[in-house]
Design a protein around this motif. Structure first.
Motif, PDB file in Angstrom:
ATOM      1  N   UNK A  88       1.004  -1.072  -0.151  1.00 29.32           N
ATOM      2  CA  UNK A  88      -0.017   0.064   0.030  1.00 29.32           C
ATOM      3  C   UNK A  88       0.811   1.333   0.073  1.00 29.32           C
ATOM      4  N   UNK A  89       0.503   2.080  -0.770  1.00 30.81           N
ATOM      5  CA  UNK A  89       1.240   3.424  -0.875  1.00 30.81           C
ATOM      6  C   UNK A  89       0.715   4.270   0.024  1.00 30.81           C
ATOM      7  N   UNK A  90       1.483   4.788   0.820  1.00 28.13           N
ATOM      8  CA  UNK A  90       0.964   5.768   1.946  1.00 28.13           C
ATOM      9  C   UNK A  90       1.563   7.343   1.418  1.00 28.13           C
ATOM     10  N   UNK A  91       0.614   8.007   0.878  1.00 26.55           N
ATOM     11  CA  UNK A  91       0.679   9.319   0.091  1.00 26.55           C
ATOM     12  C   UNK A  91       1.393  10.377   0.925  1.00 26.55           C
ATOM     13  N   UNK A  92       0.884  10.512   2.004  1.00 23.94           N
ATOM     14  CA  UNK A  92       1.105  11.483   3.003  1.00 23.94           C
ATOM     15  C   UNK A  92       2.521  11.524   3.652  1.00 23.94           C
ATOM     16  N   UNK A  93       3.068  10.313   3.559  1.00 23.46           N
ATOM     17  CA  UNK A  93       4.334  10.169   4.450  1.00 23.46           C
ATOM     18  C   UNK A  93       5.450   9.648   3.477  1.00 23.46           C
ATOM     19  N   UNK A  94       5.325   9.647   2.226  1.00 22.87           N
ATOM     20  CA  UNK A  94       6.348   9.221   1.291  1.00 22.87           C
ATOM     21  C   UNK A  94       6.881   7.727   1.364  1.00 22.87           C
ATOM     22  N   UNK A  95       5.881   6.910   1.748  1.00 24.72           N
ATOM     23  CA  UNK A  95       6.162   5.478   2.117  1.00 24.72           C
ATOM     24  C   UNK A  95       5.379   4.484   1.174  1.00 24.72           C
ATOM     25  N   UNK A  96       5.913   3.319   1.252  1.00 21.29           N
ATOM     26  CA  UNK A  96       5.362   2.042   0.701  1.00 21.29           C
ATOM     27  C   UNK A  96       5.202   1.016   2.005  1.00 21.29           C
ATOM     28  N   UNK A  97       4.033   0.568   2.084  1.00 18.77           N
ATOM     29  CA  UNK A  97       3.971  -0.509   3.365  1.00 18.77           C
ATOM     30  C   UNK A  97       3.764  -1.938   2.678  1.00 18.77           C
ATOM     31  N   UNK A  98       4.293  -2.896   3.445  1.00 25.01           N
ATOM     32  CA  UNK A  98       3.996  -4.309   2.843  1.00 25.01           C
ATOM     33  C   UNK A  98       3.174  -4.693   4.104  1.00 25.01           C
ATOM     34  N   UNK A  99       2.113  -5.469   3.736  1.00 29.99           N
ATOM     35  CA  UNK A  99       1.199  -6.129   4.774  1.00 29.99           C
ATOM     36  C   UNK A  99       1.195  -7.491   4.671  1.00 29.99           C
ATOM     37  N   UNK A 100       1.344  -8.314   5.582  1.00 26.67           N
ATOM     38  CA  UNK A 100       1.353  -9.566   5.471  1.00 26.67           C
ATOM     39  C   UNK A 100      -0.103 -10.175   5.673  1.00 26.67           C
ATOM     40  N   UNK A 101      -0.710 -10.899   4.614  1.00 26.22           N
ATOM     41  CA  UNK A 101      -2.223 -11.258   4.544  1.00 26.22           C
ATOM     42  C   UNK A 101      -2.724 -12.530   5.138  1.00 26.22           C
TER      43      UNK A 101
END
Lengths: 313, 361
Positions: free
Chosen positions: B158-171
């Protein structure tokens, strides 16, 4: 109509692409692009609102003025208020602030197992009739404006700010925006808050504002005009609102608070429907600078008096 | 008798005329466009490029996908907290479902999960795709925007537009695996050949990100306001839209080297492909839809609603029959979404019953 919509879309698209978006990019604010695009509607509607108010009200004021204009400086001050207010700087601040509040509020609601409502969910008929839904939102927001206006007169600290609006002795259609900045911010939060609470569609919001603003400009116009026996009960007229601006109506003794629909004054017993009465306006008990001073001076005095009222002085 | 035979022949031939008049290769695909600032969905016919339906939504529709069984279009109305289900072949609204702030949503490749980003609420919701039962709600940093999956459906990004980051989430565990900086205002994220391609909207490039740790391995220039990467149906080409320079950059799917770029004024956003391979591109700031010929890069535009965002092409051979005005109104019935099965997770928002009680007083 579709041609007008297309032209409007082209124009706003051009302004956004060539002016606003490069600015957002340079400031590293591209995540606000969609909000800025929505705000552009506010600014353009604001300008459009001034143009329409001028086109409608100015000929009326020339046709049947209640009084001749002798204090041109005071009217010029009102014009400054209008441009500062309607070019959308305040709506922008309110919009950004409210968007953040809305996100937090809705996030909290969903955490609590709720989803924010919309009027269409409560009255499914509205879902299939957008014009009716639009009218329903206008009525609810106008009701909110009635009570905000009453509060402006009821609380001493709030009246200290609102007195700037009432101090004008040379009332014209420009007078509508003669308000203290703090008063404007409170108004924007109040109005925007209700809009968010009942879920006004963002696309309709500028149109709702435009209609209410036009009605307010007209009601302040320096014109000897009433809407007849029935019309006076249906729509706020210049006569109806001039009576609200009469010296005897100032402060907590006010009458005729409604913005668009006089029915609220009718229901709550604050209406004065005497036709043919066009009293002089102003608030003689307030400092003279609130009537004839410049924008900055009025703002400073308003703030000082508000602080004084809160401190019990 | 002879006259009747002649009449029969005449009408028989007349009946054949429409079929003869339309070449067998002619199509009438339906193109769905979500007008995010107009609270509506435009349905266009691809041959005439005319709007044949306008479906109202409550507030603000942004993205749409096919349901897991691929029988319905699922449109997310983020402002209205609703999912709208549409029969893509007939453009009829079949039902509506209360749903918490659906902004961007995608099904996992195995079709089992539905992950939804709530841009304005800083939430990422993980649902069981078939029942739309909430499995987990993650509170994440500012403005979760777009998402993508690994092909094995184990991880969502998931891109986190407000904090310049990309997050990986374990499903599997529903916990974040890593969060890494990828550049200012990251927008779209796409899985391609074992790498993540992130449109860095606050800059002028696509970041090629290692999905194992979130490290940016290289950047590819795509013009200012790079937004999202869309692979062609055969994945041999990648199309990158850029909002500020208002262009589409064509990348080689294998080398990621730029092959061409097409200037496309109006703020290009989502892209869908029709059976002929043409690109249907929403232009956010001018209220138009562009149809781009990928062979030549030539394009034309047609008007739709304000700020068009999501777009979808439904193949269809015959034109949609004319519509009575009364049919444009969708069913008003709204069904609540299923309840949460999770015990540790907050119960998802369901219905406005409390509001009804409060406001009904």
């Amino acid at each position: 109509m579709s041609t007008i919509a297309s032209l409007y879309a082209e124009a706003t698209g051009w302004i956004f692409e060539h002016a606003l978006q490069p600015l957002l990019y340079a400031l590293e604010l591209m995540d606000w692009a969609e909000d800025a695009y929505a705000w552009l509607d506010f600014a353009l509607f604001g300008l459009f609102g001034i143009a329409v108010a001028w086109a409608v009200c100015r000929p009326l004021e020339a046709w049947r003025p209640v009084e001749s204009v002798s204090q041109h400086g005071a009217v010029r001050t009102d014009m400054l208020y209008t441009f500062l207010n309607r070019l959308g700087v305040l709506p922008l601040l309110a919009f950004v602030f409210l968007a953040s509040v809305q996100a937090a509020w809705e996030g909290w609601l969903t955490e609590a197992g709720l989803l924010p409502p919309t009027l269409e969910e409560l009255a499914p008929l509205l879902r299939d009739h957008p014009v009716l839904a639009f009218a329903a939102y206008v009525v609810v927001l106008d009701f909110g404006e009635y009570w905000r206006h009453r509060a402006q007169h009821a609380f001493r600290w709030w009246w200290a700010l609102h007195a700037i609006h009432h101090a004008q002795r040379q009332m014209t259609f420009w007078t509508d925006d003669r308000n203290h900045v703090l008063d404007d911010i409170i108004a924007a939060v109040w109005f925007g808050g209700i809009a968010l609470l009942i879920g006004v569609p963002p696309g309709q919001f500028p149109a709702v504002v435009l209609i209410l603003r036009l009605a307010e400009s007209l009601s302040h116009a320096n014109v000897r005009l009433d809407y007849g026996r029935l019309g006076e009960r249906l729509l706020v007229s210049p006569r109806f609102h001039r009576l609200h601006h009469a010296p005897l109506s100032a402060g907590a003794h006010g009458r005729n608070y409604a913005v668009l629909l006089p029915i609220w004054d009718w229901i709550f017993g604050t209406g004065d429907f005497r036709r043919g009465v066009f009293p002089p306006t102003g608030a003689p008990e307030e400092p003279e600078a609130l009537a004839s001073g410049g924008w900055l001076r009025q703002q400073a005095i308003g703030l000082r008096r508000m602080v004084g009222a809160i401190g019990g002085r | 008798m002879m006259r009747r035979a002649q009449s029969a022949l005449f009408f028989g031939l007349a009946g054949l005329l429409p079929a003869l008049a339309v070449p067998s290769s002619a199509r009438a695909d339906l193109v769905y466009v979500l007008n995010s600032a107009d609270a509506s969905i435009s349905v266009l016919e691809s041959t005439t490029k005319e709007e044949v339906r306008r479906i109202p939504v409550l507030r603000e529709a942004h993205h749409l996908i096919l349901t897991p069984e691929r029988g319905e279009l699922m449109v997310g109305d983020s402002g209205g907290n609703e999912l709208i289900f549409i029969d893509p072949a007939t453009a009829e609204v079949t039902r509506r479902e209360k749903f918490s702030n659906p902004y961007h949503m995608e099904l996992s490749p195995d079709g089992k999960l539905l992950v939804v980003t709530s841009l304005r609420r800083d939430q990422v919701d993980i649902y069981d795709a078939a029942t739309r039962t909430l499995l987990a709600r993650l509170k994440v940093p500012d403005k979760p925007s777009h998402l993508a999956y690994t092909p094995d459906s184990r991880i969502a990004f998931v891109t986190l537009q407000g904090v310049r980051k990309l997050m990986a989430i374990d499903l599997v565990t529903y916990k974040p695996l890593w969060t890494a900086e990828v550049g200012p205002q990251p927008a779209g994220v796409t899985w391609h050949n074992g790498r993540l391609l992130v449109g860095v909207m606050g800059s002028d490039h696509v970041a090629v990100v290692n999905p194992a740790d979130g490290k940016v391995e290289r950047t590819i220039f795509a013009g200012r306001g790079a937004h999202t990467v869309f692979p062609s149906p055969d994945r041999k080409l990648l199309y990158v839209n850029s909002r500020v320079d208002s262009r589409i950059t064509v990348l080689d799917g294998e080398t990621l080297e730029p092959r061409a770029h097409w200037d496309l004024p109006g703020g290009p956003d989502c892209i869908a492909f029709d059976p002929r391979g043409r690109l249907w591109v929403t232009l956010r700031w001018t209220g138009r839809l562009a149809i781009v010929d990928p062979a030549s890069g030539e394009w034309e535009t047609v008007p739709v609603g304000r700020s068009p965002h999501g777009v979808f092409v439904q193949p269809r051979a015959a034109p949609l029959p004319p519509l009575a005005v009364s049919e444009t109104a969708p069913p008003a019935e709204v069904t609540p979404s299923p309840t949460s099965a999770g015990t540790e997770v907050a119960v998802p928002a369901q219905q406005p019953a409390v509001w009804r009680r409060m406001l009904g007083r």
